[in-house]
Design an enzyme around this catalytic site. Structure first.
Site, mmCIF file in Angstrom:
data_model
loop_
_atom_site.group_PDB
_atom_site.id
_atom_site.type_symbol
_atom_site.label_atom_id
_atom_site.label_comp_id
_atom_site.label_asym_id
_atom_site.label_seq_id
_atom_site.Cartn_x
_atom_site.Cartn_y
_atom_site.Cartn_z
ATOM 1 N N HIS A 87 -3.716 -3.455 9.361
ATOM 2 C CA HIS A 87 -3.867 -3.335 7.916
ATOM 3 C C HIS A 87 -5.113 -4.079 7.476
ATOM 4 O O HIS A 87 -5.346 -5.212 7.878
ATOM 5 C CB HIS A 87 -2.646 -3.903 7.196
ATOM 6 C CG HIS A 87 -2.625 -3.544 5.743
ATOM 7 N ND1 HIS A 87 -2.108 -2.354 5.278
ATOM 8 C CD2 HIS A 87 -3.095 -4.186 4.657
ATOM 9 C CE1 HIS A 87 -2.251 -2.297 3.977
ATOM 10 N NE2 HIS A 87 -2.853 -3.401 3.563
ATOM 11 N N ASP A 166 7.029 -3.203 -4.455
ATOM 12 C CA ASP A 166 5.566 -3.303 -4.325
ATOM 13 C C ASP A 166 4.883 -2.145 -5.039
ATOM 14 O O ASP A 166 3.833 -2.329 -5.653
ATOM 15 C CB ASP A 166 5.118 -3.347 -2.862
ATOM 16 C CG ASP A 166 3.594 -3.492 -2.795
ATOM 17 O OD1 ASP A 166 3.096 -4.540 -3.246
ATOM 18 O OD2 ASP A 166 2.910 -2.560 -2.351
ATOM 19 N N ARG A 173 -0.374 -4.690 -11.256
ATOM 20 C CA ARG A 173 -1.460 -5.639 -10.962
ATOM 21 C C ARG A 173 -2.817 -4.982 -11.146
ATOM 22 O O ARG A 173 -3.768 -5.611 -11.612
ATOM 23 C CB ARG A 173 -1.311 -6.175 -9.527
ATOM 24 C CG ARG A 173 -0.144 -7.143 -9.391
ATOM 25 C CD ARG A 173 0.185 -7.429 -7.941
ATOM 26 N NE ARG A 173 -0.931 -8.008 -7.233
ATOM 27 C CZ ARG A 173 -1.218 -7.792 -5.946
ATOM 28 N NH1 ARG A 173 -0.440 -7.020 -5.210
ATOM 29 N NH2 ARG A 173 -2.252 -8.363 -5.393
ATOM 30 N N SER A 188 2.525 -8.577 -0.913
ATOM 31 C CA SER A 188 2.408 -7.129 -1.067
ATOM 32 C C SER A 188 2.177 -6.467 0.294
ATOM 33 O O SER A 188 2.879 -5.515 0.683
ATOM 34 C CB SER A 188 1.239 -6.815 -2.024
ATOM 35 O OG SER A 188 0.818 -5.490 -1.907
ATOM 36 N N LYS A 192 5.330 -4.530 2.988
ATOM 37 C CA LYS A 192 5.226 -3.134 3.446
ATOM 38 C C LYS A 192 5.148 -3.071 4.970
ATOM 39 O O LYS A 192 5.784 -2.245 5.610
ATOM 40 C CB LYS A 192 3.967 -2.483 2.857
ATOM 41 C CG LYS A 192 4.118 -2.149 1.387
ATOM 42 C CD LYS A 192 2.858 -1.565 0.812
ATOM 43 C CE LYS A 192 1.739 -2.569 0.721
ATOM 44 N NZ LYS A 192 0.733 -2.357 -0.277
HETATM 45 N N1 URA Z 1 -3.574 -4.226 -0.347
HETATM 46 C C1 URA Z 1 -2.239 -4.276 -0.615
HETATM 47 O O1 URA Z 1 -1.443 -3.540 -0.022
HETATM 48 N N2 URA Z 1 -1.816 -5.138 -1.536
HETATM 49 C C2 URA Z 1 -2.659 -5.972 -2.205
HETATM 50 O O2 URA Z 1 -2.197 -6.733 -3.003
HETATM 51 C C3 URA Z 1 -4.048 -5.914 -1.927
HETATM 52 C C4 URA Z 1 -4.481 -5.027 -0.978
#
Ligand code: URA
Length: 430
Positions: A87, A166, A173, A188, A192
């Site tokens: 990620h 999220d 956000r 966040s 996930k």
């Molecule tokens: N990527 C995400 O999944 N969440 C964030 O808060 C910032 C980047």
């Protein structure tokens, strides 16, 4: 629980209890804590921060807001398939996932990559892949398992049941100036990734003007926070800190980036994109216990390209279809009297300009334009002739070109003369 009391305690700098955090996330997901209240709590968290315990509690409350994926027992030819994901915290021109997922699959691991859409000035992997005619982001869990066993890689949207907290908080956000916060970004991303259930995870934490956290100390703290959250959940997690001062490669924008990723899969592509792709592949393979395999070989022997074609086709896409192109192209050139070397190309400005041209969203729910974006003709360290081409702006909305040029004012540094070095000055041509 008193919603206003929870918000006020964080506003006043107190440490929230696990019960308060669990309640706020649960009530928000159930619609019993209003958007305005969650926005106020998020802003209090941005300003006051969170302790490590609060961040861990926020991550697990978010993960518990939905179900988790079951990727246990994946097999191919009778053998267990190790699963590993990567990620990125978000960048400009960051098309790494597109080539990386099929590359790691070609090396023998299974890559379940739940990806997102553009956020702020940064691009989104799903928006990029949707530039391919026919490609679908939604893959139900049984089909995801089948695709992982057959092809080895899936890049798709998180299903509605995975971390719904999220999805709602991320959208809030994006429109309330509450993205840039270490505990919020860490919770966040990790909620996930941990809900997805891979055996191992490699994080690409961006640092520089095009990252959400521009300074190295904050990026390191974010990386350490996420690695701890992963380890606490029993997932092997490592992180690389990588530069995001200039965009990655020469393409920014959905279809433009897909084309560049295909070049990488064909054994070519810009050196910085190839280098980061292979570095992350090595980390992922080591985490999956497959470190005898050299990913660089799979980029040139055609096997990564073969996985890419199968991965795209499995999700309805036509890997041979021409990619969409924008209707208008406007070229930004160096000043006629200034030949020299490009000393800098501000990633944030390029990301903002690409978003204005239609590669990202200016308002929630906007459609993106597949062909929109920016082609980079001269990267930092490369020479540019007097009046030579610096950038091409691609868009379907020519009325946005002036605003994109404005966003790019001062973004390109050119040092007059023949060689790169210190002391560059900002110069944007016409
Ligand atoms: N990527 C995400 O999944 N969440 C964030 O808060 C910032 C980047």
């Amino acid at each position: 629980m008193d919603p206003v009391g929870v918000i006020a305690r964080k506003r006043d700098g107190h440490e929230l209890t696990d019960a308060e955090i669990r309640w706020a996330v649960g009530a928000y997901t159930a619609g019993a804590f209003a958007d305005v209240q969650m926005a106020a709590l998020l802003m209090a968290i941005v300003l006051r921060g969170m302790t490590a315990r609060e961040t861990a509690s926020l991550e697990s409350a978010m993960r518990a807001s939905g179900s988790t994926a079951d990727l246990t027992g994946l097999r191919r030819a009778g053998a267990r398939l190790p699963t590993v994901d990567k990620h990125s915290t978000g960048g400009v021109g960051d098309k790494i996932t597109l080539a990386l997922a099929p590359l790691v699959a070609a090396c023998g691991a299974a890559v379940p990559q739940l990806s997102g859409r553009a956020l702020g000035h940064t691009g989104g992997t799903l928006d990029k892949l949707e530039a391919i005619p026919g490609w679908r982001a939604e893959v139900p869990m049984p089909a995801m398992r089948r695709q992982l066993e057959d092809v080895g890689a899936v890049v798709c949207a998180a299903g509605g049941e995975l971390v719904p907290a999220d999805r709602a908080m991320y959208a809030l956000r994006d429109i309330t100036g509450t993205v840039e916060s270490i505990p919020l970004i860490a919770a966040s991303i990790m909620s996930k990734k941990l809900a997805e259930g891979a055996d191992a995870l490699v994080l690409d934490v961006k640092v520089g003007s095009g990252a959400f956290l521009a300074d190295a100390a904050s990026a390191r703290e974010l990386a350490e926070t996420m690695v701890h959250l992963g380890a606490d959940a029993g997932v092997r997690t490592t992180a690389l800190l990588t530069a995001m001062d200039a965009p990655l490669g020469r393409a920014v924008g959905n279809a433009l980036e897909v084309a560049e990723a295909v070049e990488v899969l064909a054994g070519g592509g810009p050196p910085d994109v190839v280098e980061l792709t292979t570095a992350l592949a090595r980390e992922m393979l080591a985490a999956a216990g497959l470190d005898a395999v050299d990913p660089a070989v799979r980029l040139v022997d055609g096997s990564a390209m073969d996985r890419w074609r199968r991965m795209i086709a499995a999700q309805g896409g036509d890997p041979d279809a021409p990619l969409p192109v924008a209707r208008h192209v406007d070229t930004v050139c160096a000043e006629p009297g200034v030949a020299g070397v490009v000393t800098g190309l501000d990633a944030r400005a390029v990301g903002d300009a690409a978003r204005i041209l239609g590669a990202g969203r200016l308002a929630p729910g906007d459609a993106v334009t597949a062909g929109a974006g920016i082609e980079i003709h001269a990267r930092p360290g490369e020479p540019v002739a007097a009046g030579g081409r610096l950038l091409s702006l691609h868009t379907d909305a020519p009325e946005r070109i002036a605003a994109a040029r404005e966003a790019l004012a001062g973004a390109v540094g050119i040092r007059p003369g023949a060689s790169a070095g210190a002391g560059g000055r900002d110069e944007l041509g016409s």
